[in-house]
Write a protein that holds these residues in place. Structure first.
Motif, PDB file in Angstrom:
ATOM      1  N   ASP A  27       0.850  -1.208   0.000  1.00 18.30           N
ATOM      2  CA  ASP A  27       0.000   0.000   0.000  1.00 18.30           C
ATOM      3  C   ASP A  27       0.878   1.247   0.000  1.00 18.30           C
ATOM      4  OD1 ASP A  27      -2.169  -1.634   0.098  1.00 18.30           O
ATOM      5  OD2 ASP A  27      -2.706  -1.215   2.171  1.00 18.30           O
ATOM      6  N   ASN A  49      -2.881   0.128  -7.410  1.00 18.21           N
ATOM      7  CA  ASN A  49      -4.253   0.370  -6.939  1.00 18.21           C
ATOM      8  C   ASN A  49      -5.072   1.201  -7.919  1.00 18.21           C
ATOM      9  OD1 ASN A  49      -3.160   2.894  -6.661  1.00 18.21           O
ATOM     10  ND2 ASN A  49      -3.492   3.071  -4.455  1.00 18.21           N
ATOM     11  N   ASN A  95      -3.469  -5.700  -3.647  1.00 20.80           N
ATOM     12  CA  ASN A  95      -3.871  -4.375  -4.112  1.00 20.80           C
ATOM     13  C   ASN A  95      -5.376  -4.257  -4.354  1.00 20.80           C
ATOM     14  OD1 ASN A  95      -1.572  -2.429  -4.571  1.00 20.80           O
ATOM     15  ND2 ASN A  95      -0.742  -4.226  -5.598  1.00 20.80           N
ATOM     16  N   ALA A 150      -7.524  -0.718  -4.338  1.00 19.86           N
ATOM     17  CA  ALA A 150      -8.003  -0.361  -5.673  1.00 19.86           C
ATOM     18  C   ALA A 150      -9.514  -0.166  -5.665  1.00 19.86           C
ATOM     19  CB  ALA A 150      -7.609  -1.442  -6.670  1.00 19.86           C
TER      20      ALA A 150
END
Length: 436
Positions: A223, A266, A290, A294
């Motif tokens: 992240d 993302n 992800n 996302a």
């Protein structure tokens, strides 16, 4: 034409004055703000990206000013700075970013050192004040007449770059720097790995930096990486996604086209450009980790109908796309530089079947290493900084156009580069590849 050996203090000073005057005049002519040191002043040059004369004058000013500074310092002081003040600048920036000092100082006001320390949870106030005093010398924050702390343009810009600063100056991205010399001495098969960051993998598993990020204790390493990549793109594209919008021929894809962003994290690129490329739908492919960030980003930007996330490992064959979509173009955005040629070939090969069946284009956005003198010195330094960093992290690196073409041919002899463009004020090149 003057060469580096014939430049003098006065000729450089004259060039600087000429470039500065030209730049100032052009900004006035185009009704653009002049640079200054105020907290709300100019942070980047994205508003000038379609005015070549402004960018040229700025590049000349930067390169000549740096050359003049080097000439005035001399080699002894330059070397002393690399091992001294410049290292301290990095340490101060790392410390202030970790403490979130920029966020704690009022953007339009000022704050006393004791109050700032309390706000940050800093107990060693005198030691903290020493850090501040050095930051002032960097032009990062300033001391007011009554001894309090206020922002400058530099310090006010830190929050927007905080994610990249934290990643780049953090432990994982720096540990391999101590092993570069040893890694350069190692050939293929000599030892467990010849990737600097993998040599010092704390778990002894010879993992690249990216795999180490995935395994961070809080589970949020990727992240942080995705957010940092957004910051980095802004640094190298003038704080704007317009180079991306203008870098590829979106209209050539036709109406209701589907573009597959392979390794798209993302989906922050799609979130930033979707409104500017109407009629294009996106599928963002990346690791399962992800998917949630996302989904949140897609929903927050009202793009649920146009952008979809699909978990996929790009070393594996391409899966069927959601809703039976057909790929009109594959995107590889800042992906290939992280991998050596054999792995790059493994990423590209799974795309060939769709390129053959549907006429799918392959669009690559990457930094292309220039020939000598092709870019301004300060731009090439930025570009090659990332090239060297990627080698340290993963053993990969940036490529010249010839290097990229050679790797494509290894994946399939029919792959052809049809276009390479580099928008103004961008270090990234945009490459179109078709199967012939």
């Amino acid at each position: 034409m003057a060469t580096l050996h014939t430049l003098t203090l006065t000729t450089l000073a004259d060039s600087i004055k000429e470039s500065a005057s030209t730049l100032q005049s052009l900004l006035t002519q185009h009704q653009l703000p002049q640079p200054d040191f105020s907290p709300t002043g100019r942070k980047d040059w994205s508003d000038a990206q379609f005015v070549p004369a402004i960018l040229t004058a700025r590049s000349h000013l930067i390169d000549n000013a740096q050359t003049l500074l080097n000439l005035a310092l001399g080699p002894t002081d330059i070397l002393a700075a690399y091992a001294g003040s410049r290292m301290t600048e990095i340490e101060v920036l790392r410390t202030f970013n970790s403490l979130a000092v920029a966020e704690a100082v009022p953007i339009y006001g000022q704050i006393s050192v004791p109050d700032l320390a309390r706000k940050l949870g800093v107990k060693q106030v005198s030691a903290f004040e020493k850090q501040l005093r050095f930051a002032y010398l960097m032009g990062m924050f300033r001391q007011t007449d009554d001894g309090e702390v206020a922002h400058t343009a530099l310090s006010a810009a830190i929050p927007e770059s905080s994610a990249w600063i934290g990643l780049r100056l953090g432990k994982i991205f720096n540990q391999g720097a101590y092993e570069i010399a040893d890694a350069l001495r190692l050939g293929p098969g000599e030892g467990k790995t010849n990737i600097p960051c993998a040599i010092v993998d704390p778990k002894g598993l010879a993992r690249t930096a990216y795999l180490q990020l995935e395994d961070e204790p809080d589970g949020k390493g990727m992240d942080r990486f995705s957010t940092a990549m957004k910051d980095l793109f802004n640094h190298h594209a003038g704080g704007s996604l317009l180079p991306f919008v203008h870098g590829f021929d979106w209209d050539s894809l036709g109406r209701e086209a589907t573009v597959v962003d392979i390794g798209g994290g993302n989906g922050h690129i799609e979130a930033g450009i979707a409104d500017q490329v109407p009629g294009v739908n996106f599928v963002v492919q990346d690791r399962q980790s992800n998917e949630e960030p996302a989904r949140q980003l897609i929903e927050a930007n009202g793009l649920t109908g146009r952008v979809q996330f699909q978990a996929h490992d790009f070393f594996h064959p391409q899966p069927n796309l959601p809703d039976g979509r057909t790929p009109n173009a594959y995107l590889l955005i800042r992906v290939l530089q992280d991998w050596e040629d054999p792995d790059g070939v493994r990423i590209i090969k799974p795309l060939v079947p769709a390129m053959e069946k549907f006429g799918t284009k392959l669009w690559i956005m990457n930094r292309i290493l220039p020939d000598v003198g092709e870019l301004p010195n300060h731009s090439e330094r930025l570009l090659r900084t990332l090239d060297l960093l990627v080698f340290t992290l993963s053993g990969g690196g940036e490529r010249t156009a010839k290097d990229l073409d050679r790797m494509l041919k290894q994946a399939d002899e029919r792959l052809r580069i049809t276009k390479i463009t580099r928008p103004l004020n961008s270090l990234f090149s945009f490459i179109e590849i078709v199967l012939q």
